[in-house]
Design a protein around this motif. Structure first.
Motif, PDB file in Angstrom:
ATOM      1  N   TYR A 169       0.834  -1.199   0.000  1.00  0.00           N
ATOM      2  CA  TYR A 169       0.000   0.000   0.000  1.00  0.00           C
ATOM      3  C   TYR A 169       0.867   1.247   0.000  1.00  0.00           C
ATOM      4  O   TYR A 169       1.843   1.322   0.744  1.00  0.00           O
ATOM      5  N   LEU A 170       0.506   2.191  -0.858  1.00  0.00           N
ATOM      6  CA  LEU A 170       1.176   3.493  -0.861  1.00  0.00           C
ATOM      7  C   LEU A 170       0.179   4.558  -0.416  1.00  0.00           C
ATOM      8  O   LEU A 170      -0.960   4.569  -0.882  1.00  0.00           O
ATOM      9  N   LEU A 171       0.623   5.406   0.482  1.00  0.00           N
ATOM     10  CA  LEU A 171      -0.188   6.567   0.856  1.00  0.00           C
ATOM     11  C   LEU A 171       0.653   7.805   0.576  1.00  0.00           C
ATOM     12  O   LEU A 171       1.698   8.002   1.200  1.00  0.00           O
ATOM     13  N   ALA A 225      -4.126  -4.396 -10.322  1.00  0.00           N
ATOM     14  CA  ALA A 225      -4.236  -5.835 -10.581  1.00  0.00           C
ATOM     15  C   ALA A 225      -3.097  -6.613  -9.949  1.00  0.00           C
ATOM     16  O   ALA A 225      -3.155  -7.847  -9.856  1.00  0.00           O
ATOM     17  N   ARG A 226      -2.045  -5.906  -9.529  1.00  0.00           N
ATOM     18  CA  ARG A 226      -0.907  -6.591  -8.900  1.00  0.00           C
ATOM     19  C   ARG A 226      -0.938  -6.449  -7.382  1.00  0.00           C
ATOM     20  O   ARG A 226       0.067  -6.628  -6.707  1.00  0.00           O
ATOM     21  N   GLY A 227      -2.093  -6.096  -6.856  1.00  0.00           N
ATOM     22  CA  GLY A 227      -2.278  -6.102  -5.403  1.00  0.00           C
ATOM     23  C   GLY A 227      -1.821  -4.853  -4.676  1.00  0.00           C
ATOM     24  O   GLY A 227      -1.696  -4.844  -3.449  1.00  0.00           O
ATOM     25  N   ILE A 228      -1.584  -3.780  -5.434  1.00  0.00           N
ATOM     26  CA  ILE A 228      -1.107  -2.552  -4.786  1.00  0.00           C
ATOM     27  C   ILE A 228      -2.273  -1.578  -4.587  1.00  0.00           C
ATOM     28  O   ILE A 228      -2.973  -1.230  -5.537  1.00  0.00           O
ATOM     29  N   GLY A 229      -2.459  -1.132  -3.352  1.00  0.00           N
ATOM     30  CA  GLY A 229      -3.452  -0.103  -3.051  1.00  0.00           C
ATOM     31  C   GLY A 229      -2.755   1.250  -2.978  1.00  0.00           C
ATOM     32  O   GLY A 229      -1.617   1.339  -2.523  1.00  0.00           O
ATOM     33  N   VAL A 230      -3.433   2.267  -3.454  1.00  0.00           N
ATOM     34  CA  VAL A 230      -2.861   3.619  -3.402  1.00  0.00           C
ATOM     35  C   VAL A 230      -3.930   4.590  -2.912  1.00  0.00           C
ATOM     36  O   VAL A 230      -5.065   4.553  -3.387  1.00  0.00           O
ATOM     37  N   SER A 231      -3.555   5.427  -1.966  1.00  0.00           N
ATOM     38  CA  SER A 231      -4.446   6.524  -1.566  1.00  0.00           C
ATOM     39  C   SER A 231      -3.668   7.817  -1.564  1.00  0.00           C
ATOM     40  O   SER A 231      -2.451   7.813  -1.387  1.00  0.00           O
ATOM     41  N   VAL A 232      -4.363   8.900  -1.761  1.00  0.00           N
ATOM     42  CA  VAL A 232      -3.719  10.193  -1.565  1.00  0.00           C
ATOM     43  C   VAL A 232      -4.402  10.902  -0.408  1.00  0.00           C
ATOM     44  O   VAL A 232      -5.608  10.839  -0.245  1.00  0.00           O
ATOM     45  N   LEU A 233      -3.577  11.534   0.377  1.00  0.00           N
ATOM     46  CA  LEU A 233      -4.059  12.320   1.493  1.00  0.00           C
ATOM     47  C   LEU A 233      -4.057  13.773   1.025  1.00  0.00           C
ATOM     48  O   LEU A 233      -3.012  14.289   0.632  1.00  0.00           O
ATOM     49  N   CYS A 234      -5.234  14.390   1.027  1.00  0.00           N
ATOM     50  CA  CYS A 234      -5.329  15.776   0.548  1.00  0.00           C
ATOM     51  C   CYS A 234      -5.872  16.680   1.643  1.00  0.00           C
ATOM     52  O   CYS A 234      -7.027  17.119   1.592  1.00  0.00           O
ATOM     53  N   PRO A 235      -5.041  16.950   2.639  1.00  0.00           N
ATOM     54  CA  PRO A 235      -5.529  17.805   3.711  1.00  0.00           C
ATOM     55  C   PRO A 235      -5.562  19.266   3.311  1.00  0.00           C
ATOM     56  O   PRO A 235      -5.020  19.657   2.274  1.00  0.00           O
ATOM     57  N   GLN A 236      -6.213  20.039   4.152  1.00  0.00           N
ATOM     58  CA  GLN A 236      -6.141  21.494   4.021  1.00  0.00           C
ATOM     59  C   GLN A 236      -6.345  22.085   5.401  1.00  0.00           C
ATOM     60  O   GLN A 236      -7.221  21.653   6.149  1.00  0.00           O
ATOM     61  N   VAL A 255      -6.631   8.834   8.278  1.00  0.00           N
ATOM     62  CA  VAL A 255      -5.773   7.928   7.519  1.00  0.00           C
ATOM     63  C   VAL A 255      -6.030   6.484   7.943  1.00  0.00           C
ATOM     64  O   VAL A 255      -6.243   5.606   7.104  1.00  0.00           O
ATOM     65  N   VAL A 256      -6.042   6.253   9.246  1.00  0.00           N
ATOM     66  CA  VAL A 256      -6.239   4.888   9.737  1.00  0.00           C
ATOM     67  C   VAL A 256      -7.588   4.343   9.248  1.00  0.00           C
ATOM     68  O   VAL A 256      -7.690   3.199   8.817  1.00  0.00           O
ATOM     69  N   GLU A 257      -8.620   5.184   9.244  1.00  0.00           N
ATOM     70  CA  GLU A 257      -9.936   4.746   8.738  1.00  0.00           C
ATOM     71  C   GLU A 257      -9.893   4.560   7.220  1.00  0.00           C
ATOM     72  O   GLU A 257     -10.416   3.594   6.688  1.00  0.00           O
ATOM     73  N   GLY A 258      -9.244   5.509   6.540  1.00  0.00           N
ATOM     74  CA  GLY A 258      -9.261   5.526   5.077  1.00  0.00           C
ATOM     75  C   GLY A 258      -8.470   4.408   4.449  1.00  0.00           C
ATOM     76  O   GLY A 258      -8.732   4.030   3.304  1.00  0.00           O
ATOM     77  N   LEU A 259      -7.509   3.854   5.176  1.00  0.00           N
ATOM     78  CA  LEU A 259      -6.710   2.778   4.593  1.00  0.00           C
ATOM     79  C   LEU A 259      -7.541   1.543   4.326  1.00  0.00           C
ATOM     80  O   LEU A 259      -7.107   0.637   3.633  1.00  0.00           O
ATOM     81  N   ASP A 260      -8.749   1.518   4.886  1.00  0.00           N
ATOM     82  CA  ASP A 260      -9.637   0.404   4.601  1.00  0.00           C
ATOM     83  C   ASP A 260     -10.242   0.494   3.203  1.00  0.00           C
ATOM     84  O   ASP A 260     -10.736  -0.490   2.666  1.00  0.00           O
ATOM     85  N   ALA A 261     -10.228   1.701   2.638  1.00  0.00           N
ATOM     86  CA  ALA A 261     -10.853   1.881   1.324  1.00  0.00           C
ATOM     87  C   ALA A 261     -10.118   1.032   0.290  1.00  0.00           C
ATOM     88  O   ALA A 261      -8.896   1.042   0.237  1.00  0.00           O
ATOM     89  N   ARG A 319     -10.468   1.449  -2.846  1.00  0.00           N
ATOM     90  CA  ARG A 319     -10.257   2.240  -4.056  1.00  0.00           C
ATOM     91  C   ARG A 319      -9.346   3.425  -3.802  1.00  0.00           C
ATOM     92  O   ARG A 319      -9.126   3.815  -2.659  1.00  0.00           O
ATOM     93  N   PHE A 320      -8.881   3.958  -4.890  1.00  0.00           N
ATOM     94  CA  PHE A 320      -8.133   5.199  -4.833  1.00  0.00           C
ATOM     95  C   PHE A 320      -8.997   6.221  -4.118  1.00  0.00           C
ATOM     96  O   PHE A 320     -10.137   6.445  -4.483  1.00  0.00           O
ATOM     97  N   TYR A 321      -8.457   6.830  -3.095  1.00  0.00           N
ATOM     98  CA  TYR A 321      -9.317   7.567  -2.193  1.00  0.00           C
ATOM     99  C   TYR A 321      -8.647   8.848  -1.746  1.00  0.00           C
ATOM    100  O   TYR A 321      -7.467   8.861  -1.436  1.00  0.00           O
ATOM    101  N   ILE A 322      -9.404   9.894  -1.732  1.00  0.00           N
ATOM    102  CA  ILE A 322      -8.880  11.179  -1.304  1.00  0.00           C
ATOM    103  C   ILE A 322      -9.305  11.430   0.142  1.00  0.00           C
ATOM    104  O   ILE A 322     -10.496  11.391   0.451  1.00  0.00           O
ATOM    105  N   LEU A 323      -8.358  11.665   0.988  1.00  0.00           N
ATOM    106  CA  LEU A 323      -8.630  11.883   2.399  1.00  0.00           C
ATOM    107  C   LEU A 323      -8.161  13.273   2.805  1.00  0.00           C
ATOM    108  O   LEU A 323      -7.131  13.719   2.318  1.00  0.00           O
ATOM    109  N   PRO A 324      -8.760  13.939   3.756  1.00  0.00           N
ATOM    110  CA  PRO A 324     -10.048  13.592   4.374  1.00  0.00           C
ATOM    111  C   PRO A 324     -11.181  14.380   3.736  1.00  0.00           C
ATOM    112  O   PRO A 324     -11.829  15.163   4.377  1.00  0.00           O
ATOM    113  N   HIS A 325     -11.389  14.131   2.479  1.00  0.00           N
ATOM    114  CA  HIS A 325     -12.422  14.850   1.729  1.00  0.00           C
ATOM    115  C   HIS A 325     -13.401  13.874   1.085  1.00  0.00           C
ATOM    116  O   HIS A 325     -13.435  13.745  -0.128  1.00  0.00           O
ATOM    117  N   PRO A 326     -14.186  13.166   1.899  1.00  0.00           N
ATOM    118  CA  PRO A 326     -15.092  12.172   1.321  1.00  0.00           C
ATOM    119  C   PRO A 326     -16.050  12.774   0.313  1.00  0.00           C
ATOM    120  O   PRO A 326     -16.495  12.099  -0.603  1.00  0.00           O
TER     121      PRO A 326
END
Ligand code: NAI
Length: 245
Positions: A133-135, A172-183, A220-226, A228-235
């Motif tokens: 997983y990459l954040l 498809a190779r098992g890698i999850g990616v999220s971006v953290l977009c705080p403000q 972040v700890v909650e969002g890592l469950d997503a 899909r590619f996910y923008i945090l903390p801007h649901p």
């Protein structure tokens, strides 16, 4: 993705959001935490607070060899990396007429290229192991351009685009990616700006509140469950940016 019993790396972890994430991952039961930062003493202090499970590394994430050294140290001394948080970042405070070439290069190197170096360094082993997983900490300024800092906004928009590229090509190779977009997070980077009433109002309008770094770490700890590619903390904008592939 749960960090319990996993090895995690956090860059820019000597202060602010990175520090809060490293400490929160420790609370969540991570097996090993690599605390990396340009600020050697600050990184060492965070690692010391966590204890035996942590290692501190002085690294400049704009230098590819340093990023490789982070990965080598983590894998050798802690174990296979499950989560790499590429979080270090800088601002210039300058617009297009003031920002120098040096500031453009440095900002793009720290805020954008560092994510490329991290991906190059960790993805091969993660893929071989079947997942990881990459954040990547980006910024709301990369989604909706903010007045003020031109190199920062451009570097963060490029970083978001890069993360999405990795998400699409490695899903498809098992890698999850999220971006953290705080403000508007109360850290060293923002403290002075947040004293400015207008800026505070903007942060409150777009993200609901000025956040403390610990609150971001909680997202972040909650969002890592997503999955899909996910923008945090801007649901509220996540739907738009969810995986296209
Ligand atoms: P901060 O200034 O408290 O922490 C940044 C850390 O990165 C520092 O410990 C610094 O020593 C380290 N760092 C800087 N350049 C480095 C390099 N070349 N190599 C290694 N470490 C380096 O700031 P904060 O707010 O915690 O920033 C963390 C991330 O969050 C950054 O990517 C920032 O752009 C992003 N962010 C912060 C926001 C806020 O409101 N505070 C808003 C949007 C994004």
């Amino acid at each position: 993705m749960r960090v319990q019993d996993k090895v995690v790396v956090v860059t820019g972890a000597a202060s602010g959001i990175g520090r809060a994430m490293a400490l929160r991952f420790a609370e969540e039961g991570a097996a090993g935490i690599l605390v990396a930062d340009l600020d050697e003493a600050g990184a060492a202090a965070v690692a010391e607070r966590i204890g035996d499970r942590a290692r501190a590394v002085r690294a400049d994430v704009s230098v590819e060899d340093d990023v490789r050294a982070i990965v080598d140290t983590a894998e050798r001394s802690l174990g296979p990396i499950a989560l790499f948080c590429s979080n270090a970042g800088i601002i210039t405070g300058h617009g297009v007429e003031e920002a120098t070439d040096e500031e453009w290069s440095r900002t793009l190197a720290v805020n954008t290229l560092a994510h490329v170096y991290a991906a190059r360094a960790v993805l091969p082993a993660m893929v071989e192991r079947g997942g990881g997983y990459l954040l990547n900490t980006c910024s709301a300024a990369g989604l909706v351009n903010c007045p003020g800092d031109a190199p920062y906004a451009v570097s963060k928009a490029a970083a978001i685009s890069f993360a999405e590229w990795v998400a699409i090509h490695y899903r498809a190779r098992g890698i999850g990616v999220s971006v953290l977009c705080p403000q508007g997070v109360r850290t060293g980077m923002m403290r002075e700006d947040l004293e400015d009433e207008n800026l505070t109002a903007r942060a409150v309008i777009s993200s609901g509140a000025v956040l403390e770094p610990e609150e971001v770490a909680g997202h972040v700890v909650e969002g890592l469950d997503a999955e899909r590619f996910y923008i945090l903390p801007h649901p509220e904008v996540a739907g738009f940016f969810q995986m296209k592939a």
